[in-house]
Write a protein that holds these residues in place. Structure first.
Motif, PDB file in Angstrom:
ATOM      1  N   SER A 181       0.863  -1.152  -0.073  1.00 35.28           N
ATOM      2  CA  SER A 181       0.055  -0.145  -0.088  1.00 35.28           C
ATOM      3  C   SER A 181       0.738   1.176  -0.015  1.00 35.28           C
ATOM      4  N   GLU A 182       0.137   2.292  -0.084  1.00 32.06           N
ATOM      5  CA  GLU A 182       1.026   3.654   0.069  1.00 32.06           C
ATOM      6  C   GLU A 182       1.935   3.891   1.414  1.00 32.06           C
ATOM      7  N   LYS A 183       1.027   3.307   2.559  1.00 30.56           N
ATOM      8  CA  LYS A 183       1.855   3.250   3.799  1.00 30.56           C
ATOM      9  C   LYS A 183       2.631   2.285   4.124  1.00 30.56           C
ATOM     10  N   ALA A 184       2.505   1.204   3.633  1.00 31.17           N
ATOM     11  CA  ALA A 184       3.602  -0.094   3.920  1.00 31.17           C
ATOM     12  C   ALA A 184       3.618  -0.911   2.682  1.00 31.17           C
ATOM     13  N   PHE A 185       4.985  -1.268   2.025  1.00 28.16           N
ATOM     14  CA  PHE A 185       5.030  -2.574   1.234  1.00 28.16           C
ATOM     15  C   PHE A 185       4.688  -3.698   2.163  1.00 28.16           C
ATOM     16  N   ALA A 186       5.683  -3.707   3.337  1.00 24.11           N
ATOM     17  CA  ALA A 186       5.553  -4.829   4.433  1.00 24.11           C
ATOM     18  C   ALA A 186       6.026  -4.409   5.324  1.00 24.11           C
ATOM     19  N   ALA A 187       5.604  -4.416   6.884  1.00 24.18           N
ATOM     20  CA  ALA A 187       6.224  -4.131   7.867  1.00 24.18           C
ATOM     21  C   ALA A 187       6.868  -5.026   8.755  1.00 24.18           C
ATOM     22  N   GLY A 188       7.130  -6.090   7.864  1.00 21.58           N
ATOM     23  CA  GLY A 188       8.108  -7.260   8.586  1.00 21.58           C
ATOM     24  C   GLY A 188       7.435  -8.537   8.313  1.00 21.58           C
ATOM     25  N   ALA A 189       7.984  -9.646   8.987  1.00 24.33           N
ATOM     26  CA  ALA A 189       7.401 -10.889   9.162  1.00 24.33           C
ATOM     27  C   ALA A 189       6.265 -10.641  10.279  1.00 24.33           C
ATOM     28  N   ASP A 190       5.104 -11.624  10.565  1.00 27.12           N
ATOM     29  CA  ASP A 190       4.259 -11.154  11.410  1.00 27.12           C
ATOM     30  C   ASP A 190       4.858 -11.359  12.756  1.00 27.12           C
ATOM     31  N   ILE A 191       4.945 -10.189  13.453  1.00 29.04           N
ATOM     32  CA  ILE A 191       5.400 -10.695  14.898  1.00 29.04           C
ATOM     33  C   ILE A 191       4.713 -11.517  15.737  1.00 29.04           C
ATOM     34  N   LYS A 192       3.198 -11.311  15.607  1.00 30.72           N
ATOM     35  CA  LYS A 192       2.340 -11.865  16.491  1.00 30.72           C
ATOM     36  C   LYS A 192       2.164 -13.404  16.163  1.00 30.72           C
ATOM     37  N   GLU A 193       2.766 -13.765  14.951  1.00 33.10           N
ATOM     38  CA  GLU A 193       2.629 -15.047  14.423  1.00 33.10           C
ATOM     39  C   GLU A 193       3.892 -15.574  15.213  1.00 33.10           C
ATOM     40  N   MET A 194       4.867 -15.140  15.258  1.00 34.24           N
ATOM     41  CA  MET A 194       6.271 -15.367  15.813  1.00 34.24           C
ATOM     42  C   MET A 194       6.370 -15.550  17.180  1.00 34.24           C
ATOM     43  N   GLN A 195       5.561 -14.662  17.985  1.00 36.62           N
ATOM     44  CA  GLN A 195       5.911 -14.269  19.324  1.00 36.62           C
ATOM     45  C   GLN A 195       6.088 -15.677  20.220  1.00 36.62           C
ATOM     46  N   ALA A 196       5.418 -16.556  20.029  1.00 37.59           N
ATOM     47  CA  ALA A 196       5.168 -17.800  21.126  1.00 37.59           C
ATOM     48  C   ALA A 196       5.808 -18.888  20.394  1.00 37.59           C
ATOM     49  N   GLN A 197       6.711 -18.840  19.224  1.00 37.04           N
ATOM     50  CA  GLN A 197       7.384 -19.876  18.690  1.00 37.04           C
ATOM     51  C   GLN A 197       8.815 -20.205  19.840  1.00 37.04           C
ATOM     52  N   GLY A 198       9.186 -21.169  19.679  1.00 37.15           N
ATOM     53  CA  GLY A 198      10.511 -21.676  20.411  1.00 37.15           C
ATOM     54  C   GLY A 198      11.332 -22.219  19.369  1.00 37.15           C
ATOM     55  N   PHE A 199      12.601 -22.342  19.798  1.00 34.95           N
ATOM     56  CA  PHE A 199      13.684 -22.866  18.931  1.00 34.95           C
ATOM     57  C   PHE A 199      13.137 -24.188  18.065  1.00 34.95           C
ATOM     58  N   ALA A 200      12.600 -25.070  18.998  1.00 34.14           N
ATOM     59  CA  ALA A 200      12.187 -26.285  18.299  1.00 34.14           C
ATOM     60  C   ALA A 200      11.117 -26.160  17.000  1.00 34.14           C
ATOM     61  N   ASP A 201      10.359 -24.944  17.247  1.00 33.25           N
ATOM     62  CA  ASP A 201       9.425 -24.936  16.258  1.00 33.25           C
ATOM     63  C   ASP A 201      10.128 -24.326  14.919  1.00 33.25           C
ATOM     64  N   MET A 202      11.006 -23.189  15.513  1.00 31.16           N
ATOM     65  CA  MET A 202      11.699 -22.487  14.111  1.00 31.16           C
ATOM     66  C   MET A 202      12.629 -23.436  13.533  1.00 31.16           C
ATOM     67  N   TYR A 203      13.485 -24.053  14.345  1.00 30.13           N
ATOM     68  CA  TYR A 203      14.526 -24.971  13.681  1.00 30.13           C
ATOM     69  C   TYR A 203      14.051 -26.231  13.004  1.00 30.13           C
ATOM     70  N   GLY A 204      12.791 -26.682  13.670  1.00 28.72           N
ATOM     71  CA  GLY A 204      12.297 -27.887  13.395  1.00 28.72           C
ATOM     72  C   GLY A 204      11.584 -27.789  12.022  1.00 28.72           C
ATOM     73  N   TYR A 205      10.948 -26.795  11.863  1.00 30.22           N
ATOM     74  CA  TYR A 205      10.021 -26.577  10.793  1.00 30.22           C
ATOM     75  C   TYR A 205      11.182 -25.741   9.514  1.00 30.22           C
ATOM     76  N   ASP A 206      12.022 -25.481  10.061  1.00 31.76           N
ATOM     77  CA  ASP A 206      12.958 -24.604   9.121  1.00 31.76           C
ATOM     78  C   ASP A 206      12.394 -23.302   8.708  1.00 31.76           C
ATOM     79  N   PHE A 207      11.899 -22.522   9.778  1.00 32.08           N
ATOM     80  CA  PHE A 207      10.779 -21.236   9.456  1.00 32.08           C
ATOM     81  C   PHE A 207      11.645 -20.532   8.484  1.00 32.08           C
ATOM     82  N   PHE A 208      10.953 -19.888   7.754  1.00 30.40           N
ATOM     83  CA  PHE A 208      11.288 -19.132   6.583  1.00 30.40           C
ATOM     84  C   PHE A 208      11.883 -19.749   5.296  1.00 30.40           C
ATOM     85  N   ALA A 209      12.245 -21.038   5.488  1.00 30.95           N
ATOM     86  CA  ALA A 209      12.980 -21.702   4.401  1.00 30.95           C
ATOM     87  C   ALA A 209      11.972 -21.733   3.133  1.00 30.95           C
ATOM     88  N   GLY A 210      10.693 -21.690   3.354  1.00 35.15           N
ATOM     89  CA  GLY A 210       9.905 -21.530   2.201  1.00 35.15           C
ATOM     90  C   GLY A 210      10.113 -20.319   1.304  1.00 35.15           C
TER      91      GLY A 210
END
Ligand code: HXC
Length: 257
Positions: free
Chosen positions: A57-86
């Protein structure tokens, strides 16, 4: 195909993708990723389409990865699913993609813009890697692509302090191809994409592939790769047509063969 977090329209041979989560300043969540991957795969396969534009949009291309989605994730979720590898699949799109950036391109937003083939910036664009303020770091390639784009000094300062740079600074630093007035951004990006889509399709693929090789090879290997692809283009009907059209002072009529 209808999506919930992106809008996709074809304007002639140009696929225009608009990130569409205004309530979250286009923060990139898992759904945006999967919809974007599907849209880009369809674009790559569609012979009627030659170049894509991704915008927000005119205000934001994108303000980042979704912080609310990531907030509760731990190392096992991130590393286990190779978060962002998609996102790697996004960078394997073979046809060119232009990022048309207005407003904030922060964190994953800046990283997505840098995954595109070049960035056109509106005069109100602001780029940054503010993840350090969340006690994390870039995770979608920002520390690598930003450093290659703007050099170590500015990339290091941006990653360590989270400082945003405006469009003028981004252009001086080589992060963006050029700046256009915000009100004209999408039209200008579509016009640029249409010009690319009007080129011989195999030459477009080859030009993209060889410029990208500069990031992965030594100079000697890269120059040789370029030369071999250049040689290969002389096996195409469009090369014969392109050079005949020049000599005959008429526009080329491409077959994509
Ligand atoms: C989730 C986000 C978001 C994000 C904004 N929003 N950015 N939600 N993830 N990255 C939401 C806000 O929570 C708010 O929702 C709504 O969008 C509007 O944002 P505001 O903050 O109210 O707008 P404004 O005051 O204009 O400030 C704009 C802003 C600020 C400066 C861009 O939103 C901001 O700093 N955003 C976060 C930027 C950031 O840190 N990005 C990096 C993310 S991490 P509500 O519901 O309250 O209205 C990242 C990392 C990748 O990308 C890799 C490793 C982790």
């Amino acid at each position: 195909m209808s999506y919930e977090t992106i809008l996709v329209e074809q304007r002639g041979a140009v696929t225009l993708v608009t990130l569409n989560r205004p309530q979250a300043l286009n923060a990139l969540n898992g759904q945006v990723l999967s919809e974007l991957l599907e849209a880009m795969a369809a674009f790559d396969k569609d012979a009627s389409q030659g170049c894509a534009v991704i915008t927000g949009s005119e205000k934001a291309f994108a303000a980042g990865a979704d912080i609310k989605e990531m907030q509760a994730q731990g190392f096992a979720d991130m590393y286990g699913y190779d978060f962002f590898a998609g996102w790697d699949a996004f960078t394997r799109t073979r046809k060119p993609i232009i990022a048309a950036v207005a407003g904030y391109a922060l964190g994953g937003g800046c990283e997505l813009a840098m995954m595109c083939d070049f960035i056109l910036a509106a005069d109100n664009a602001r780029f940054g890697q503010p993840e350090i303020k969340l006690a994390v770091s870039p995770g979608m390639g920002g520390s690598q692509r930003l450093t290659r784009a703007v050099g170590k000094a500015k990339a290091m300062e941006m990653c360590l302090t989270g400082r945003m740079i405006d469009a003028a600074e981004a252009e001086r630093a080589g992060l963006v191809a050029r700046i256009v007035p915000a009100a004209e951004l999408v039209e200008e990006a579509v016009k640029t994409a249409a010009a690319i889509a009007g080129m011989a399709p195999l030459a477009v693929l080859a030009n993209k592939e060889m410029v990208n090789a500069a990031y992965e090879t030594t100079l000697t290997q890269g120059v040789q790769f370029e030369r071999r692809l250049f040689h290969a283009l002389f096996g195409t009907a469009d090369q014969k047509e392109g050079m005949a059209a020049f000599v005959e002072k008429r526009p080329g009529n491409w077959t994509g063969k």
